[in-house]
Design a protein around this motif. Structure first.
Motif, short mmCIF file in Angstrom:
data_model
loop_
_atom_site.label_atom_id
_atom_site.label_comp_id
_atom_site.label_asym_id
_atom_site.label_seq_id
_atom_site.Cartn_x
_atom_site.Cartn_y
_atom_site.Cartn_z
N HIS A 50 0.89 -1.19 0.07
CA HIS A 50 0.00 0.09 -0.18
C HIS A 50 0.79 1.33 -0.24
CE1 HIS A 50 -3.67 -2.17 0.24
NE2 HIS A 50 -3.57 -2.43 1.44
N MET A 74 -11.39 1.86 4.19
CA MET A 74 -11.52 1.37 5.42
C MET A 74 -10.56 0.11 5.31
SD MET A 74 -12.45 1.84 8.33
CE MET A 74 -13.32 3.16 8.31
N GLY A 75 -9.49 -0.04 6.37
CA GLY A 75 -8.94 -1.02 6.14
C GLY A 75 -7.15 -0.52 6.23
N CYS A 76 -6.15 -1.23 5.94
CA CYS A 76 -4.99 -0.72 5.94
C CYS A 76 -4.63 0.40 4.76
CB CYS A 76 -3.66 -1.82 5.80
SG CYS A 76 -3.57 -3.01 7.18
N HIS A 135 -16.83 1.55 5.93
CA HIS A 135 -16.31 0.33 5.39
C HIS A 135 -17.20 -0.16 4.04
CE1 HIS A 135 -13.78 -3.32 4.79
NE2 HIS A 135 -14.23 -3.83 5.56
N GLY A 184 -9.17 -1.55 -0.32
CA GLY A 184 -8.55 -2.72 -0.23
C GLY A 184 -9.67 -3.80 -1.04
N ASP A 185 -9.35 -5.03 -1.37
CA ASP A 185 -10.14 -5.98 -2.06
C ASP A 185 -11.14 -6.30 -1.19
OD1 ASP A 185 -7.55 -6.90 -0.70
OD2 ASP A 185 -8.39 -8.94 -1.17
N GLY A 186 -10.96 -6.49 0.27
CA GLY A 186 -12.13 -6.59 1.01
C GLY A 186 -13.27 -5.46 1.03
N ASP A 187 -12.54 -4.34 1.26
CA ASP A 187 -13.42 -3.06 1.06
C ASP A 187 -14.09 -3.04 -0.11
OD1 ASP A 187 -14.19 -0.64 2.49
OD2 ASP A 187 -12.64 0.31 1.17
N ILE A 236 -17.76 -6.34 1.47
CA ILE A 236 -18.71 -5.31 1.89
C ILE A 236 -19.11 -4.44 0.71
CG2 ILE A 236 -17.19 -3.93 3.21
CD1 ILE A 236 -19.29 -3.85 5.43
N ASN A 262 -6.38 -10.86 0.74
CA ASN A 262 -6.90 -11.23 2.19
C ASN A 262 -7.29 -9.94 3.03
OD1 ASN A 262 -3.86 -11.67 4.38
ND2 ASN A 262 -4.45 -9.88 3.31
N TYR A 263 -7.86 -10.01 4.22
CA TYR A 263 -8.19 -8.75 4.87
C TYR A 263 -6.99 -8.58 5.87
CZ TYR A 263 -13.03 -9.31 4.09
OH TYR A 263 -14.50 -9.62 3.81
N GLY A 264 -6.30 -7.69 5.21
CA GLY A 264 -4.79 -7.50 6.02
C GLY A 264 -5.01 -6.69 7.45
N THR A 265 -5.89 -5.79 7.40
CA THR A 265 -6.10 -5.09 8.82
C THR A 265 -6.36 -5.91 10.08
OG1 THR A 265 -7.16 -3.47 7.41
CG2 THR A 265 -6.94 -2.79 9.84
N THR A 266 -7.47 -6.69 9.78
CA THR A 266 -7.91 -7.29 10.69
C THR A 266 -7.36 -8.95 11.01
OG1 THR A 266 -9.63 -8.03 9.02
CG2 THR A 266 -10.44 -6.36 10.80
C1 LIG Z 1 -19.06 -2.20 8.89
C2 LIG Z 1 -17.70 -2.94 9.04
N1 LIG Z 1 -17.35 -4.02 9.32
C3 LIG Z 1 -16.25 -4.58 9.63
C4 LIG Z 1 -14.99 -3.82 9.85
C5 LIG Z 1 -13.81 -4.28 10.19
N2 LIG Z 1 -12.77 -4.25 9.18
C6 LIG Z 1 -12.01 -3.37 9.05
S1 LIG Z 1 -10.98 -3.17 7.75
C7 LIG Z 1 -11.76 -4.90 7.30
C8 LIG Z 1 -11.14 -5.57 6.18
C9 LIG Z 1 -9.93 -4.83 5.26
O1 LIG Z 1 -9.60 -5.59 4.21
P1 LIG Z 1 -8.98 -5.06 2.76
O2 LIG Z 1 -10.35 -4.21 2.57
O3 LIG Z 1 -9.02 -6.20 2.06
O4 LIG Z 1 -7.93 -4.12 3.22
P2 LIG Z 1 -6.48 -4.36 3.78
O5 LIG Z 1 -6.88 -4.22 5.15
O6 LIG Z 1 -6.10 -5.74 3.29
O7 LIG Z 1 -5.66 -3.50 2.88
C10 LIG Z 1 -12.58 -5.07 7.94
C11 LIG Z 1 -13.37 -6.29 7.85
C12 LIG Z 1 -15.43 -2.52 9.85
N3 LIG Z 1 -14.43 -1.52 10.04
N4 LIG Z 1 -16.71 -1.88 9.60
#
Ligand SMILES: Cc1ncc(C[n+]2csc(CCOP(=O)(O)OP(=O)(O)O)c2C)c(N)n1
Ligand code: SF4
Length: 251
Positions: free
Chosen positions: A26, A52-54, A71, A96-99, A103, A127-131
């Motif tokens: 990142h 939201m995330g890293c 998020h 992020g890919d999870g973001d 969701i 993957n979900y990095g942050t969590t």
């Molecule tokens: C509504 C909600 N659900 C769950 C979370 C917890 N959460 C924060 S970041 C994240 C996932 C991040 O993964 P990604 O988007 O792939 O980014 P990365 O951290 O890998 O860069 C989650 C599940 C949140 N902040 N808000």
């Protein structure tokens, strides 16, 4: 003695060390975004909608007008910012890919279908990095994560989502591509893609999307060097690099 400066903090970046893990992709994308905004003279009109995330740490290290959102809602907020200010600002998200694709899949796909004049950049680290490294929609078949300790099994967990290919099928999307920041050569290639994606927004062609494969050494349980090798040798087999869609609606 003549000293040549070979590295520095870009004009639209902030030196804020210690937020991202060593070798995290990142930070490389953050550097690239700041460089491209400066080179395209966009920094003063740009608004970044942070993920939201890293990727959220990228928001801390850009010197721009920025907003954060809940998020997954980046493309929805970016739509409001762009339309609410009559299309004047240059608006992009870094997610992020999870973001973007777990969701946030609804927000992204519907912004794409509407052909919003925004740019979405997605850092894919599988993957979900942050969590703590849970499975994401992008996790590879067989990849071990904290929620797939035996490896991702398609019968149980479904198949990896190829976002750049999916977005390319949507009419409102003018540009969709995938690059990687696993080497200096790949950095230069994806930087060119980023400029094309930004230009599509400037030309009002539709939503532009760029997926970038980024390392997450901490949750992959690899060294930074091993992570870059894994991107090139493994991740790109499921996520091939290149432009998938590049159309012009100019008459
Ligand atoms: C509504 C909600 N659900 C769950 C979370 C917890 N959460 C924060 S970041 C994240 C996932 C991040 O993964 P990604 O988007 O792939 O980014 P990365 O951290 O890998 O860069 C989650 C599940 C949140 N902040 N808000
Ligand atoms: S956990 Fe992964 S994505 Fe998050 S900062 Fe560390 S290396 Fe980067």
């Amino acid at each position: 003695m003549i000293k040549e400066k070979v590295y520095g903090v870009p004009k639209y970046g902030v030196a804020y060390p210690g937020l991202l893990c060593p070798g995290c992709g990142h930070g490389i994308v953050r550097h690239m975004i700041a460089e491209v905004l400066e080179e395209m003279d966009l920094g003063e009109k740009a608004i970044h909608v942070g993920g939201m995330g890293c990727t959220g740490y990228v928001t801390f290290t850009l010197r721009l007008d920025q907003m954060s959102c809940t998020h997954g809602t980046g493309p929805a907020l970016a739509t409001g910012v762009k339309r609410g200010l009559n299309g004047k600002p240059f608006v992009f998200t870094y997610q992020g890919d999870g973001d973007a694709m777990a969701i946030g899949a609804g927000a992204l796909i519907n912004a794409a279908a509407r052909g919003e004049k925004i740019t979405v950049i997605m850092g894919n680290n599988a993957n979900y990095g942050t969590t703590g490294g849970q499975m994401a929609p992008t996790t590879l078949i067989g990849q071990k994560t904290t929620t797939t300790p035996m490896g991702r099994d398609p019968e149980l967990h479904g198949y990896p989502q190829r976002t750049a290919e999916l977005l390319a099928t949507i009419e409102g999307v003018a540009y969709s591509a995938r690059g990687s920041v696993s080497s200096p050569a790949n950095y230069q290639k994806v930087k060119k893609m980023l400029k094309t994606a930004f230009q599509k927004q400037l030309d009002g062609e539709g939503l532009s999307f760029l997926e970038i494969l980024v390392a997450c050494p901490t949750d992959w349980k690899k060294t930074p060097a091993e992570s870059l090798k894994w991107i090139d040798e493994v991740l790109t087999k499921t996520y091939p690099l290149g432009e998938i869609k590049n159309i012009s609606r100019k008459k």
